[in-house]
Design a protein around this motif. Structure first.
Motif, PDB file in Angstrom:
ATOM      1  N   SER A  72      42.351  32.343  34.250  1.00  0.00           N
ATOM      2  CA  SER A  72      41.263  33.213  33.821  1.00  0.00           C
ATOM      3  C   SER A  72      39.923  32.485  33.843  1.00  0.00           C
ATOM      4  O   SER A  72      38.873  33.114  34.050  1.00  0.00           O
ATOM      5  CB  SER A  72      41.545  33.753  32.415  1.00  0.00           C
ATOM      6  OG  SER A  72      40.481  34.551  31.955  1.00  0.00           O
ATOM      7  N   PHE A  76      40.099  33.504  38.353  1.00  0.00           N
ATOM      8  CA  PHE A  76      39.690  34.903  38.250  1.00  0.00           C
ATOM      9  C   PHE A  76      38.927  35.132  36.950  1.00  0.00           C
ATOM     10  O   PHE A  76      39.441  35.755  36.020  1.00  0.00           O
ATOM     11  CB  PHE A  76      40.912  35.827  38.311  1.00  0.00           C
ATOM     12  CG  PHE A  76      41.743  35.637  39.543  1.00  0.00           C
ATOM     13  CD1 PHE A  76      41.303  36.094  40.770  1.00  0.00           C
ATOM     14  CD2 PHE A  76      42.969  34.983  39.482  1.00  0.00           C
ATOM     15  CE1 PHE A  76      42.064  35.917  41.910  1.00  0.00           C
ATOM     16  CE2 PHE A  76      43.738  34.801  40.612  1.00  0.00           C
ATOM     17  CZ  PHE A  76      43.284  35.268  41.835  1.00  0.00           C
ATOM     18  N   SER A 160      40.265  39.478  33.541  1.00  0.00           N
ATOM     19  CA  SER A 160      40.076  40.232  34.776  1.00  0.00           C
ATOM     20  C   SER A 160      41.370  40.952  35.156  1.00  0.00           C
ATOM     21  O   SER A 160      42.452  40.611  34.664  1.00  0.00           O
ATOM     22  CB  SER A 160      39.653  39.280  35.900  1.00  0.00           C
ATOM     23  OG  SER A 160      40.647  38.295  36.112  1.00  0.00           O
ATOM     24  N   PRO A 162      43.369  40.822  37.852  1.00  0.00           N
ATOM     25  CA  PRO A 162      44.499  40.011  38.321  1.00  0.00           C
ATOM     26  C   PRO A 162      45.229  39.290  37.197  1.00  0.00           C
ATOM     27  O   PRO A 162      46.463  39.175  37.229  1.00  0.00           O
ATOM     28  CB  PRO A 162      43.836  39.012  39.287  1.00  0.00           C
ATOM     29  CG  PRO A 162      42.612  39.702  39.758  1.00  0.00           C
ATOM     30  CD  PRO A 162      42.124  40.471  38.580  1.00  0.00           C
ATOM     31  N   PHE A 235      44.119  43.200  42.462  1.00  0.00           N
ATOM     32  CA  PHE A 235      43.262  42.339  43.275  1.00  0.00           C
ATOM     33  C   PHE A 235      42.169  43.156  43.978  1.00  0.00           C
ATOM     34  O   PHE A 235      41.019  42.710  44.079  1.00  0.00           O
ATOM     35  CB  PHE A 235      44.092  41.580  44.297  1.00  0.00           C
ATOM     36  CG  PHE A 235      44.795  40.380  43.724  1.00  0.00           C
ATOM     37  CD1 PHE A 235      44.102  39.213  43.472  1.00  0.00           C
ATOM     38  CD2 PHE A 235      46.148  40.418  43.431  1.00  0.00           C
ATOM     39  CE1 PHE A 235      44.742  38.101  42.940  1.00  0.00           C
ATOM     40  CE2 PHE A 235      46.799  39.316  42.898  1.00  0.00           C
ATOM     41  CZ  PHE A 235      46.091  38.148  42.656  1.00  0.00           C
ATOM     42  N   TYR A 238      39.523  43.883  41.476  1.00  0.00           N
ATOM     43  CA  TYR A 238      38.764  42.689  41.107  1.00  0.00           C
ATOM     44  C   TYR A 238      37.747  42.329  42.197  1.00  0.00           C
ATOM     45  O   TYR A 238      36.578  42.047  41.896  1.00  0.00           O
ATOM     46  CB  TYR A 238      39.713  41.517  40.862  1.00  0.00           C
ATOM     47  CG  TYR A 238      38.996  40.238  40.504  1.00  0.00           C
ATOM     48  CD1 TYR A 238      38.493  40.042  39.216  1.00  0.00           C
ATOM     49  CD2 TYR A 238      38.825  39.226  41.443  1.00  0.00           C
ATOM     50  CE1 TYR A 238      37.833  38.868  38.885  1.00  0.00           C
ATOM     51  CE2 TYR A 238      38.176  38.059  41.115  1.00  0.00           C
ATOM     52  CZ  TYR A 238      37.692  37.878  39.827  1.00  0.00           C
ATOM     53  OH  TYR A 238      37.031  36.711  39.507  1.00  0.00           O
ATOM     54  N   ARG A 242      33.760  42.205  42.069  1.00  0.00           N
ATOM     55  CA  ARG A 242      33.005  41.000  42.429  1.00  0.00           C
ATOM     56  C   ARG A 242      31.920  41.315  43.442  1.00  0.00           C
ATOM     57  O   ARG A 242      30.786  40.806  43.340  1.00  0.00           O
ATOM     58  CB  ARG A 242      33.950  39.941  42.977  1.00  0.00           C
ATOM     59  CG  ARG A 242      33.296  38.572  43.152  1.00  0.00           C
ATOM     60  CD  ARG A 242      34.256  37.577  43.732  1.00  0.00           C
ATOM     61  NE  ARG A 242      34.644  37.921  45.102  1.00  0.00           N
ATOM     62  CZ  ARG A 242      35.415  37.151  45.875  1.00  0.00           C
ATOM     63  NH1 ARG A 242      35.902  36.018  45.397  1.00  0.00           N
ATOM     64  NH2 ARG A 242      35.713  37.516  47.105  1.00  0.00           N
TER      65      ARG A 242
END
Length: 281
Positions: A72, A76, A160, A162, A235, A238, A242
């Protein structure tokens, strides 16, 4: 339970009814999450102190928690603070929106994976069947740790997608091996004797089919749902977040740069005339 009933969706916001999603959550099945968390802590403490859980299973939740905290921070990190504050927190937490059929799937997993094994362990204590208790207890211990971890990770909102998706994935992988040992023990090491009654036979076959049902359910949950559907969705979400955060950061930088390079406002009157015009006057 499926292992992701608390990680697939955000918790309902009591002040905003429009944010409530029709997703499968264990809270809708078992009531108050606070009460459940206290019960799970009690289960974990009892299982840990009973000596029925192997050392490797006792160490697994600790190692998993440390690993989740590490990735974390290093791999991610959360992106919520970089996104627009007006964005719905519930929408940023949601990974998988379940349908009515998915809710049935979660309820089935809750019954097969939690309620019936717990009844089997309690019945083993009542019957004095130490072998049945010892076989099913590691699965219940890991499942209790998993549900508690999912509750904590989902409620904090600082992890997050993932990382939240890896919680059920890691625990389910470990529990599949534990359930395999459970199946082998009840099918290969236990048998009826001539002195066995009809109740003994029913109890033995109940344990056998329960172990087999857990193996089938959580194997299907791992290879059909978590790996091919849930993890890629986490994913994808995420990386989309991003990209949005990077685009917003670049836009803010351009806005600040344009503000600093903006020309001075046009002046009127004699003060705003060029020098040549003043000389001509």
């Amino acid at each position: 339970m499926s292992g992701i009933s608390l990680a697939v969706a955000p918790r309902s916001d009591p002040d905003n009814g429009s944010e409530r999603q029709p997703t499968a959550m264990l809270g809708g099945v078992m009531g108050s999450l606070r009460v459940i968390e206290l019960q799970l802590v009690a289960f974990i403490m009892v299982f840990s102190a009973s000596g029925l859980v192997p050392l490797i299973d006792l160490a697994f939740p600790v190692a998993t928690t440390l690993y989740l905290l590490a990735i974390s921070r290093l791999a991610f990190p959360p992106l919520h603070s970089k996104l627009d504050a007006a964005r719905s927190p519930a929408a940023s937490q949601e990974i998988f929106r379940g349908s009515k059929l998915f809710q049935v799937y979660v309820v089935l997993g809750t019954t097969v994976g939690l309620f019936l094994p717990l009844a089997h362990v309690l019945g083993g204590f009542a019957r004095g069947d130490d072998a049945a208790v010892r076989s099913a207890t590691p699965h219940l211990f890991l499942l209790s740790c998993q549900i508690l971890t999912e509750n904590v990770v989902g409620s904090l909102g600082a992890f997050s997608p993932p990382v939240r998706a890896l919680v059920p994935l890691l625990y389910t992988v470990r529990r599949v091996f534990v359930v395999v040992d459970w199946v082998y023990d009840v099918w290969a090491n236990r048998a009826l004797t001539r002195a066995s009654t009809a109740q003994d036979a029913a109890w033995l076959w109940f344990g056998r089919y329960l172990a087999l049902a857990n193996l089938l359910y959580f194997s299907a949950n791992l290879f059909v749902f978590l790996i091919p559907r849930f993890l890629p969705r986490a994913f994808e979400k995420y990386f989309r977040m991003r990209d949005e955060a990077c685009a917003k950061t670049a836009e803010d930088r351009r806005a600040r740069g344009g503000h600093l390079a903006a020309p001075a406002p046009e002046q009127h009157g004699d003060a705003g005339k060029p020098v040549e015009a003043k000389k001509a006057d």
